[in-house]
Motif scaffolding. Structure first.
Motif, PDB file in Angstrom:
ATOM      1  N   ALA A   1      48.666 -10.368  44.355  1.00  0.00           N
ATOM      2  CA  ALA A   1      47.698  -9.541  45.080  1.00  0.00           C
ATOM      3  C   ALA A   1      47.384  -8.247  44.342  1.00  0.00           C
ATOM      4  CB  ALA A   1      48.228  -9.232  46.475  1.00  0.00           C
ATOM      5  N   GLY A   2      47.970  -8.076  43.158  1.00  0.00           N
ATOM      6  CA  GLY A   2      47.649  -6.920  42.338  1.00  0.00           C
ATOM      7  C   GLY A   2      48.595  -5.740  42.472  1.00  0.00           C
TER       8      GLY A   2
ATOM      9  N   HIS B   1      55.313 -12.000  37.192  1.00  0.00           N
ATOM     10  CA  HIS B   1      55.540 -11.706  38.601  1.00  0.00           C
ATOM     11  C   HIS B   1      56.133 -10.309  38.814  1.00  0.00           C
ATOM     12  CE1 HIS B   1      54.586 -15.847  39.112  1.00  0.00           C
ATOM     13  NE2 HIS B   1      55.690 -16.275  38.544  1.00  0.00           N
ATOM     14  N   GLY B   2      56.281  -9.533  37.754  1.00  0.00           N
ATOM     15  CA  GLY B   2      56.803  -8.186  37.902  1.00  0.00           C
ATOM     16  C   GLY B   2      58.052  -7.956  37.073  1.00  0.00           C
TER      17      GLY B   2
ATOM     18  N   PRO C   1      52.095 -21.688  55.974  1.00  0.00           N
ATOM     19  CA  PRO C   1      51.897 -21.506  54.534  1.00  0.00           C
ATOM     20  C   PRO C   1      52.510 -20.173  54.081  1.00  0.00           C
ATOM     21  CG  PRO C   1      49.889 -20.930  55.700  1.00  0.00           C
ATOM     22  CD  PRO C   1      50.845 -21.477  56.738  1.00  0.00           C
ATOM     23  N   TRP C   2      53.003 -20.123  52.855  1.00  0.00           N
ATOM     24  CA  TRP C   2      53.567 -18.876  52.332  1.00  0.00           C
ATOM     25  C   TRP C   2      52.518 -17.771  52.265  1.00  0.00           C
ATOM     26  CZ3 TRP C   2      58.130 -17.100  52.424  1.00  0.00           C
ATOM     27  CH2 TRP C   2      59.255 -17.893  52.195  1.00  0.00           C
ATOM     28  N   SER C   3      51.274 -18.152  52.098  1.00  0.00           N
ATOM     29  CA  SER C   3      50.222 -17.134  52.008  1.00  0.00           C
ATOM     30  C   SER C   3      50.175 -16.266  53.256  1.00  0.00           C
ATOM     31  CB  SER C   3      48.858 -17.802  51.783  1.00  0.00           C
ATOM     32  OG  SER C   3      48.564 -18.715  52.832  1.00  0.00           O
ATOM     33  N   ALA C   4      50.444 -16.855  54.424  1.00  0.00           N
ATOM     34  CA  ALA C   4      50.448 -16.081  55.664  1.00  0.00           C
ATOM     35  C   ALA C   4      51.606 -15.102  55.688  1.00  0.00           C
ATOM     36  CB  ALA C   4      50.518 -17.018  56.863  1.00  0.00           C
ATOM     37  N   SER C   5      52.776 -15.532  55.204  1.00  0.00           N
ATOM     38  CA  SER C   5      53.944 -14.645  55.160  1.00  0.00           C
ATOM     39  C   SER C   5      53.684 -13.465  54.236  1.00  0.00           C
ATOM     40  CB  SER C   5      55.181 -15.422  54.684  1.00  0.00           C
ATOM     41  OG  SER C   5      55.401 -16.580  55.449  1.00  0.00           O
ATOM     42  N   VAL C   6      53.107 -13.734  53.065  1.00  0.00           N
ATOM     43  CA  VAL C   6      52.807 -12.665  52.113  1.00  0.00           C
ATOM     44  C   VAL C   6      51.801 -11.684  52.712  1.00  0.00           C
ATOM     45  CG1 VAL C   6      51.761 -12.147  49.873  1.00  0.00           C
ATOM     46  CG2 VAL C   6      53.365 -14.060  50.089  1.00  0.00           C
ATOM     47  N   GLU C   7      50.760 -12.212  53.343  1.00  0.00           N
ATOM     48  CA  GLU C   7      49.733 -11.354  53.950  1.00  0.00           C
ATOM     49  C   GLU C   7      50.352 -10.432  55.000  1.00  0.00           C
ATOM     50  OE1 GLU C   7      45.643 -11.763  56.631  1.00  0.00           O
ATOM     51  OE2 GLU C   7      46.753 -13.545  56.018  1.00  0.00           O
ATOM     52  N   ARG C   8      51.226 -10.975  55.824  1.00  0.00           N
ATOM     53  CA  ARG C   8      51.848 -10.177  56.881  1.00  0.00           C
ATOM     54  C   ARG C   8      52.759  -9.109  56.292  1.00  0.00           C
ATOM     55  NH1 ARG C   8      53.135 -15.484  60.666  1.00  0.00           N
ATOM     56  NH2 ARG C   8      50.961 -15.953  61.113  1.00  0.00           N
ATOM     57  N   MET C   9      53.542  -9.474  55.272  1.00  0.00           N
ATOM     58  CA  MET C   9      54.431  -8.491  54.669  1.00  0.00           C
ATOM     59  C   MET C   9      53.656  -7.390  53.956  1.00  0.00           C
ATOM     60  SD  MET C   9      57.508  -8.970  55.524  1.00  0.00           S
ATOM     61  CE  MET C   9      58.179  -7.741  54.396  1.00  0.00           C
ATOM     62  N   LEU C  10      52.575  -7.734  53.294  1.00  0.00           N
ATOM     63  CA  LEU C  10      51.774  -6.703  52.638  1.00  0.00           C
ATOM     64  C   LEU C  10      51.161  -5.750  53.663  1.00  0.00           C
ATOM     65  CD1 LEU C  10      49.988  -8.646  49.750  1.00  0.00           C
ATOM     66  CD2 LEU C  10      51.659  -6.786  49.538  1.00  0.00           C
ATOM     67  N   ALA C  11      50.751  -6.285  54.799  1.00  0.00           N
ATOM     68  CA  ALA C  11      50.215  -5.418  55.855  1.00  0.00           C
ATOM     69  C   ALA C  11      51.279  -4.441  56.331  1.00  0.00           C
ATOM     70  CB  ALA C  11      49.715  -6.274  57.019  1.00  0.00           C
TER      71      ALA C  11
END
Length: 403
Positions: free
Chosen positions: A31-32, A51-52, A378-388
């Motif tokens: 996500a940058g 990945h960092g 999906p993992w994408s939902a978990s990532v989105e929530r954690m970034l929020a």
């Protein structure tokens, strides 16, 4: 945004914890964001990839090849040099001091709760005393008070945090790689024997997880024993390693149980799972059940311990909240379709009864229900929530909900 993740007991065989930390970290980088991971190691090192950055801090050897950072001073010195915008701590023990450190410096502090500490301590020490549980609760209360946000993966995981006085609990369900974990032949396809409508001649069971007391793997051995006493030709494949391996091998003597050890590659584990009729998830203190979700994604129904986080994955009712968790738009998806799994008492007899109950569903129904349920995570939902959460984006939503 610079996000620093901190994790203890992070090891090549640490299974769920490492999967969660690594997958979220890759999502942050994709996500940058500038993602940095701090974990224990044999010596200090710094490595970078797409990945960092991964920084290892010398840790003390503990059981099973794991290491723990027992002194947080070096970690805090490292954090000071990194100048993070937000930290994510996956440890309620020696790294918990990073929360107050961050708060004092205006850095966002997020605690990711991977376990219920009371159950973990009781299982690993064998002690069930009320005084010990009160001491654990006092410690948990101190820990959660030091963080801006506390994350739980299930309603079951929230309860201990709520009891400890966590002011806000964010529920962020984990995810599964639906491309790696998929039914044999590809996503949406069915095995050739999925058309059967009667119990198979040989019932193929699988347990995948750490072989330690808190995971309750001994119940899977007893499940096979009970089923065979009931005239069912049940076989069990065990994928995992841990301190109980020798004791479990002795317990299973004379039974058709095969211990395959730890399976490092996720794709290899997925392939093994697709060969099962059912997967057993017997841990009553599992706060989510990542291995159960991976089985569901492979089209394999799950027999889970009642009351656990894994039970919420296979339940046909939506799990309730803790009361003080604000997660209306971020909560676990609702109910599992019939046939995806069943929650039972996690004993040999209870799990065996659950096996027979699930086998009353045709295999094609179980497979479709399991895959449908997994597709909601999906993992994408978990990532989105954690970034929020890292960005504070949920705060505005909370204000709107309260208005």
């Amino acid at each position: 945004m610079r996000i620093v993740q901190l994790a203890n007991m992070y090891h090549v065989r640490s299974g769920g914890l490492r999967t969660v930390v690594d997958t979220l970290g890759r999502g942050y980088a994709a996500a940058g964001h500038d993602r940095i991971l701090i974990v224990p190691g044999a010596k200090r090192s710094v490595a970078e990839d797409e990945h960092g950055t991964v920084i290892t801090v010398p840790g003390t050897p503990v059981t099973g090849g794991y290491r723990m950072i027992l002194r947080a001073e070096k970690v805090l010195e490292t954090l000071a040099a990194l100048n993070p915008d937000s930290i994510e701590v996956s440890d309620k023990a020696t790294l918990a001091g990073a929360g107050p450190w961050a708060r004092e410096r205006g850095v966002r502090a997020v605690l990711f709760s991977h376990e219920r500490l009371g159950e973990m301590v009781a299982n690993r020490t064998g002690a069930q005393s009320e005084s010990l549980q009160k001491a654990v609760l006092r410690w948990t209360r101190r820990v959660v008070a030091g963080f801006d946000e506390v994350v739980a993966t299930s309603a079951f995981g929230e309860r201990e945090l709520a009891l400890a006085g966590a002011r806000t609990i964010r529920r962020v369900p984990l995810g599964v790689d639906l491309e790696v974990f998929r039914p044999a032949g590809g996503a949406g396809s069915a095995r050739s024997d999925f058309v059967e409508v009667t119990r198979p001649d040989v019932v193929r069971l699988v347990y995948a997880g750490r072989l330690s007391n808190e995971k309750n793997p001994q119940a899977t051995i007893e499940t096979v024993r009970v089923l065979r006493c009931w005239g069912v030709d049940a076989r069990l494949d065990v994928y995992g390693s841990g301190p109980q391996c020798g004791a479990l091998a002795r317990r299973s003597k004379g039974l058709p149980v095969v211990f395959h050890g730890h399976v490092a590659r996720r794709a290899d584990l997925a392939e093994r799972l697709t060969g099962a009729d059912l997967v057993l998830a017997p841990s009553a203190c599992e706060t989510f059940g990542l291995s159960a979700l991976e089985a569901l994604a492979c089209g394999v129904a799950v027999v889970a311990a009642a009351g656990s986080g894994a039970a919420e994955l296979v339940s046909q009712t939506s799990p309730p909240g803790s009361g003080n968790a604000r997660h209306d738009r971020w909560a676990t998806p609702g109910a599992a379709p019939p046939g995806a799994g069943i929650a039972v008492t996690p004993t040999g007899t209870g799990l065996a009864a659950g096996v027979l109950e699930l086998l009353t569903y045709p295999a094609c129904v179980r497979a479709a229900a399991a895959r449908t349920r997994a597709s909601q995570f999906p993992w994408s939902a978990s990532v989105e929530r954690m970034l929020a959460i890292h960005q504070g984006a949920l705060l505005a939503a909370d204000v709107a909900d309260a208005a």
